[in-house]
Design a protein around this motif. Structure first.
Motif, PDB file in Angstrom:
ATOM      1  N   ILE A   1     103.610  94.636 -45.785  1.00 32.93           N
ATOM      2  CA  ILE A   1     102.149  94.848 -45.941  1.00 32.93           C
ATOM      3  C   ILE A   1     101.572  96.153 -45.497  1.00 32.93           C
ATOM      4  O   ILE A   1     102.350  96.642 -44.595  1.00 32.93           O
ATOM      5  N   GLU A   2     100.565  96.838 -46.345  1.00 27.65           N
ATOM      6  CA  GLU A   2      99.946  97.781 -45.946  1.00 27.65           C
ATOM      7  C   GLU A   2      98.595  97.521 -45.664  1.00 27.65           C
ATOM      8  O   GLU A   2      98.025  96.657 -46.339  1.00 27.65           O
ATOM      9  N   VAL A   3      97.759  97.913 -44.811  1.00 27.02           N
ATOM     10  CA  VAL A   3      96.616  97.494 -44.233  1.00 27.02           C
ATOM     11  C   VAL A   3      95.656  98.875 -44.289  1.00 27.02           C
ATOM     12  O   VAL A   3      95.688  99.973 -43.996  1.00 27.02           O
ATOM     13  N   GLY A   4      94.579  98.480 -45.321  1.00 26.71           N
ATOM     14  CA  GLY A   4      93.415  99.446 -45.358  1.00 26.71           C
ATOM     15  C   GLY A   4      91.965  99.040 -44.598  1.00 26.71           C
ATOM     16  O   GLY A   4      92.001  97.853 -44.316  1.00 26.71           O
ATOM     17  N   LEU A   5      91.411  99.858 -44.206  1.00 27.64           N
ATOM     18  CA  LEU A   5      89.982  99.611 -43.387  1.00 27.64           C
ATOM     19  C   LEU A   5      88.946 100.498 -43.893  1.00 27.64           C
ATOM     20  O   LEU A   5      89.076 101.961 -44.160  1.00 27.64           O
ATOM     21  N   VAL A   6      87.778  99.985 -44.532  1.00 29.41           N
ATOM     22  CA  VAL A   6      86.707 100.618 -44.849  1.00 29.41           C
ATOM     23  C   VAL A   6      85.742 100.699 -43.445  1.00 29.41           C
ATOM     24  O   VAL A   6      85.153  99.505 -42.813  1.00 29.41           O
ATOM     25  N   VAL A   7      85.366 101.856 -42.900  1.00 30.23           N
ATOM     26  CA  VAL A   7      84.352 101.822 -41.504  1.00 30.23           C
ATOM     27  C   VAL A   7      82.749 102.099 -42.404  1.00 30.23           C
ATOM     28  O   VAL A   7      82.874 103.010 -43.118  1.00 30.23           O
ATOM     29  N   SER A   8      82.181 101.639 -41.625  1.00 32.04           N
ATOM     30  CA  SER A   8      80.662 101.763 -42.144  1.00 32.04           C
ATOM     31  C   SER A   8      80.167 102.845 -40.929  1.00 32.04           C
ATOM     32  O   SER A   8      79.993 102.879 -39.884  1.00 32.04           O
ATOM     33  N   SER A   9      79.204 103.922 -41.572  1.00 30.04           N
ATOM     34  CA  SER A   9      78.544 104.822 -40.877  1.00 30.04           C
ATOM     35  C   SER A   9      77.465 104.363 -39.925  1.00 30.04           C
ATOM     36  O   SER A   9      76.946 104.798 -38.965  1.00 30.04           O
ATOM     37  N   ASN A  10      76.816 103.222 -40.439  1.00 29.75           N
ATOM     38  CA  ASN A  10      75.952 102.326 -39.639  1.00 29.75           C
ATOM     39  C   ASN A  10      76.169 101.749 -38.580  1.00 29.75           C
ATOM     40  O   ASN A  10      75.702 101.199 -37.688  1.00 29.75           O
ATOM     41  N   VAL A  11      77.682 101.617 -38.083  1.00 28.86           N
ATOM     42  CA  VAL A  11      78.329 100.670 -37.055  1.00 28.86           C
ATOM     43  C   VAL A  11      78.783 101.684 -35.993  1.00 28.86           C
ATOM     44  O   VAL A  11      79.450 102.930 -36.377  1.00 28.86           O
ATOM     45  N   LYS A  12      78.656 101.436 -34.723  1.00 28.70           N
ATOM     46  CA  LYS A  12      79.051 102.231 -33.629  1.00 28.70           C
ATOM     47  C   LYS A  12      80.623 102.383 -33.726  1.00 28.70           C
ATOM     48  O   LYS A  12      81.229 101.515 -34.023  1.00 28.70           O
ATOM     49  N   SER A  13      81.007 103.727 -33.512  1.00 30.82           N
ATOM     50  CA  SER A  13      82.284 103.966 -33.911  1.00 30.82           C
ATOM     51  C   SER A  13      83.184 103.293 -32.833  1.00 30.82           C
ATOM     52  O   SER A  13      84.413 103.116 -33.199  1.00 30.82           O
ATOM     53  N   GLU A  14      82.823 103.131 -31.624  1.00 32.08           N
ATOM     54  CA  GLU A  14      83.752 102.418 -30.701  1.00 32.08           C
ATOM     55  C   GLU A  14      84.059 100.997 -31.044  1.00 32.08           C
ATOM     56  O   GLU A  14      84.989 100.549 -30.538  1.00 32.08           O
TER      57      GLU A  14
ATOM     58  N   LEU B   1      87.233  94.551 -44.859  1.00 33.19           N
ATOM     59  CA  LEU B   1      85.816  94.879 -45.034  1.00 33.19           C
ATOM     60  C   LEU B   1      84.956  94.109 -44.116  1.00 33.19           C
ATOM     61  O   LEU B   1      84.271  93.108 -44.435  1.00 33.19           O
ATOM     62  N   PRO B   2      84.806  94.507 -42.678  1.00 36.03           N
ATOM     63  CA  PRO B   2      84.385  93.704 -41.761  1.00 36.03           C
ATOM     64  C   PRO B   2      82.723  93.811 -41.665  1.00 36.03           C
ATOM     65  O   PRO B   2      82.272  93.397 -40.691  1.00 36.03           O
ATOM     66  N   GLY B   3      82.200  94.667 -42.565  1.00 37.65           N
ATOM     67  CA  GLY B   3      80.813  94.534 -42.501  1.00 37.65           C
ATOM     68  C   GLY B   3      79.998  96.159 -42.201  1.00 37.65           C
ATOM     69  O   GLY B   3      80.716  96.804 -42.011  1.00 37.65           O
ATOM     70  N   SER B   4      78.812  95.887 -42.287  1.00 36.78           N
ATOM     71  CA  SER B   4      78.076  97.174 -42.092  1.00 36.78           C
ATOM     72  C   SER B   4      77.061  97.004 -40.736  1.00 36.78           C
ATOM     73  O   SER B   4      76.004  97.816 -40.875  1.00 36.78           O
ATOM     74  N   ARG B   5      77.106  95.980 -40.121  1.00 37.45           N
ATOM     75  CA  ARG B   5      76.262  95.814 -38.851  1.00 37.45           C
ATOM     76  C   ARG B   5      77.125  95.609 -37.743  1.00 37.45           C
ATOM     77  O   ARG B   5      78.233  95.107 -37.778  1.00 37.45           O
ATOM     78  N   ASN B   6      76.749  96.216 -36.644  1.00 36.54           N
ATOM     79  CA  ASN B   6      77.530  96.034 -35.502  1.00 36.54           C
ATOM     80  C   ASN B   6      77.958  94.917 -35.078  1.00 36.54           C
ATOM     81  O   ASN B   6      78.998  94.327 -34.695  1.00 36.54           O
ATOM     82  N   PHE B   7      77.061  93.722 -35.192  1.00 39.44           N
ATOM     83  CA  PHE B   7      77.762  92.115 -34.569  1.00 39.44           C
ATOM     84  C   PHE B   7      78.655  91.829 -35.657  1.00 39.44           C
ATOM     85  O   PHE B   7      79.830  91.159 -35.373  1.00 39.44           O
TER      86      PHE B   7
END
Length: 378
Positions: A221-234, A193-199
């Motif tokens: 292990i298995e790894v899951g990631l939550v991506v935020s629509s507010n963050v640049k996809s790149e 859960l790396p956040g909802s802001r670009n930085f």
């Protein structure tokens, strides 16, 4: 026509608004909402004057660079309030901007509902006086806040259930049982859960991925990631191949039901992980300027993450600045699994989160709808 200004300058603020706007709409169908928000509020019928993607910022250094933007926004919103003859505003968190706006709105006779009390107990306690003068009602969501503000002269304080509880209580009512320690030992599910802001994503996600790779050398292990629509996809793209499962931020409950443990940016999401009983390592990085200001001018020496603030105890380890290394992230995460006793102990602690933030019978949406109705009857 009745209308109400909403300022939700960050993603967490939008989530707060979603906890009450449907109730207001159902009780006040003739009221139009406008202001600052995101895609989800727009889907609820709110007219966006500014999108939160353009509005949000983090840390003193980033705010300084956007001062001209915020000054212009204050002026523009104030003018729109006059043109629309707006009589009620719901200001959500975002304290530096919103308290300045509250002063201007008070002069226009607008009833200001301040939702999620500013963390004046961290710094700038004099803001309690500003709130008493400019705010119709203050809503607090952390257990100790109501008493703190009342002791400093704020007379209209309403303790409400935390918006995360309101948003997720249906999903929490039928949570599947947590996987047993032996099941977790066989295959560990780690959620990022790396956040909802670009930085945040730019600074944390690479380290999160490195930590999971090191863990994978020791266990399955298995790894899951939550991506935020507010963050640049790149910022996410280079790491998607390293993840077994990917969810967007609206699927967070599903991801948390799946996870055994998580690595998370400090913020509201740490309270969500506690609600869903997911042991979490909280990581925070900021610019050197922000860190200098924090340690030089703030007297606050308490917890950083919301989960720990609510519990008034460090239930989740906090890795701040120089401590936020790949080695420390991995080490702290694995401490949750040192023994069956340690694993069960952390699960038991976080399971108490619900009772701490579920609030009483007070319904913020109903109260706000009443204030809106009464304001336009005058």
């Amino acid at each position: 026509m009745k209308n109400c200004l909403i300022i939700a300058g960050e993603k967490s603020g939008e989530e707060h608004a979603l906890s009450f706007i449907k109730t207001i709409n159902s009780l006040n169908q003739e009221c139009a909402f406008w202001g600052v928000g995101g895609d989800e509020l727009e889907r609820e019928g709110m007219e966006l004057t500014y999108h939160l993607k353009d509005f949000s910022s983090w840390g003193i250094s980033e705010v300084i660079g956007k001062i001209p933007f915020y000054l212009n926004a204050l002026k523009n919103i104030e003018q729109l309030v006059k043109e629309k003859k707006c009589k009620v505003a719901i200001l959500i968190d975002f304290q530096d901007f919103n308290l300045r706006l509250a002063k201007r709105l008070k002069k226009q006779g607008v009833n200001v509902l301040y939702y999620v009390a500013p963390q004046a107990w961290v710094w700038k306690s004099y803001r309690a006086e500003v709130i008493e003068k400019c705010v119709h009602s203050l809503f607090t969501i952390i257990p100790f806040e109501k008493k703190w503000f009342e002791q400093r002269g704020v007379t209209r304080v309403k303790q409400v259930a935390h918006p995360l509880w309101l948003n997720y209580k249906d999903q929490l009512s039928d949570l599947p049982p947590k996987r047993t320690y032996s099941e977790v030992q066989k295959k560990l599910r780690v959620l990022l859960l790396p956040g909802s802001r670009n930085f945040e994503v730019a600074s944390l996600l690479p380290d999160f991925i490195k930590a999971t790779k090191e863990i994978s050398q020791q266990r399955d292990i298995e790894v899951g990631l939550v991506v935020s629509s507010n963050v640049k996809s790149e910022l996410f793209d280079p790491y998607l191949a390293d993840c077994d499962f990917i969810w967007d931020n609206e699927q967070l409950p599903e991801a948390l039901k799946w996870a055994d443990c998580s690595m998370a940016a400090s913020g509201t999401v740490t309270l969500a992980t506690a609600l869903f009983c997911v042991p979490t390592v909280v990581v925070y990085k900021s610019s050197l300027l922000n860190v200098y200001i924090f340690y030089t001018f703030l007297s606050y020496d308490g917890h950083v993450s919301l989960a720990n603030i609510v519990h008034d105890e460090e239930i989740f380890p906090e890795l701040i600045q120089e401590r936020a290394s790949v080695y420390n992230i991995k080490t702290e995460l694995m401490k949750f699994l040192e023994s069956e006793q340690s694993y069960n102990s952390i699960i038991e602690k976080v399971s108490k989160t619900r009772s701490l933030i579920s609030g009483g019978d007070f319904d913020a949406g109903e109260y706000m709808a009443k204030v809106i109705e009464e304001s336009y009857e005058l």
